[in-house]
Design an enzyme around this catalytic site. Structure first.
Site, PDB file in Angstrom:
ATOM      1  N   ASP A 158       5.910 -16.028  16.966  1.00 46.95           N
ATOM      2  CA  ASP A 158       6.295 -16.448  15.768  1.00 46.95           C
ATOM      3  C   ASP A 158       7.490 -15.989  15.150  1.00 46.95           C
ATOM      4  O   ASP A 158       8.064 -14.807  15.635  1.00 46.95           O
ATOM      5  CB  ASP A 158       5.030 -16.091  14.760  1.00 46.95           C
ATOM      6  CG  ASP A 158       5.033 -14.714  14.472  1.00 46.95           C
ATOM      7  OD1 ASP A 158       5.664 -14.340  13.362  1.00 46.95           O
ATOM      8  OD2 ASP A 158       4.763 -13.577  14.884  1.00 46.95           O
TER       9      ASP A 158
ATOM     10  N   ASP B  73      -1.212 -17.253   6.986  1.00 47.87           N
ATOM     11  CA  ASP B  73      -0.809 -15.999   7.463  1.00 47.87           C
ATOM     12  C   ASP B  73      -1.273 -14.949   6.171  1.00 47.87           C
ATOM     13  O   ASP B  73      -0.345 -14.667   5.092  1.00 47.87           O
ATOM     14  CB  ASP B  73       0.551 -15.513   8.043  1.00 47.87           C
ATOM     15  CG  ASP B  73       0.846 -14.205   8.531  1.00 47.87           C
ATOM     16  OD1 ASP B  73      -0.007 -13.236   8.487  1.00 47.87           O
ATOM     17  OD2 ASP B  73       1.857 -14.014   8.671  1.00 47.87           O
TER      18      ASP B  73
ATOM     19  N   GLU C 110      -2.083 -11.187   5.265  1.00 46.03           N
ATOM     20  CA  GLU C 110      -1.961 -10.001   6.156  1.00 46.03           C
ATOM     21  C   GLU C 110      -1.953  -9.024   5.196  1.00 46.03           C
ATOM     22  O   GLU C 110      -2.075  -7.600   5.607  1.00 46.03           O
ATOM     23  CB  GLU C 110      -1.341  -9.847   7.421  1.00 46.03           C
ATOM     24  CG  GLU C 110       0.053 -10.161   7.114  1.00 46.03           C
ATOM     25  CD  GLU C 110       1.124 -10.124   8.013  1.00 46.03           C
ATOM     26  OE1 GLU C 110       1.829  -9.167   8.465  1.00 46.03           O
ATOM     27  OE2 GLU C 110       1.249 -11.286   8.847  1.00 46.03           O
TER      28      GLU C 110
END
Length: 124
Positions: free
Chosen positions: A13, A104, A106
């Site tokens: 990524d 994403d 997190e």
């Protein structure tokens, strides 16, 4: 989870933090796919160039949105999703991508409850 293995597909990524990327070198190193950061609070500066470069090198490409700690409710999550949608459209639309769009999520420096995190994720 599946154990790491050299026979598994290898991917990376990336975001603007990686700077200039030699996509042919990435592909030659055995990387077969890349998830590219499309958005956080705005479109990542390198997103569109990275998509073009990765596709030209023959990599499978996906895009992700990084949900940061400023997204603390459903309205802000929907606004973030709109920014992500605009980035996907700017790259040529969802058909440009080989992999599904990804959220994403997190970090929780805002100390949101599990219920609020779920509301944010679902709203996005």
């Amino acid at each position: 989870m599946q154990a790491r293995n050299s026979r598994n597909a290898q991917g990376i990524d990336v975001s603007h933090w990686q700077g200039t990327i030699d996509w042919k070198k990435v592909a030659a190193a055995g990387i077969s796919f890349v998830f590219i950061k499309a958005t956080q609070n705005s479109i990542d500066n390198n997103f569109l160039d990275y998509v073009k470069g990765a596709k030209a090198a023959g990599l499978l490409v996906g895009a992700y949105h990084y949900v940061d700690d400023s997204v603390i409710n459903a309205d802000l999550a929907r606004a973030a999703a709109q920014t992500f949608y605009k980035a996907i459209q700017a790259a040529g639309g969802v058909g440009t991508f080989d992999l599904p769009p990804v959220m994403d999520y997190e970090s929780n420096k805002s100390k949101l409850s599990k219920a609020t995190i779920t509301v944010v994720a679902k709203a996005f």
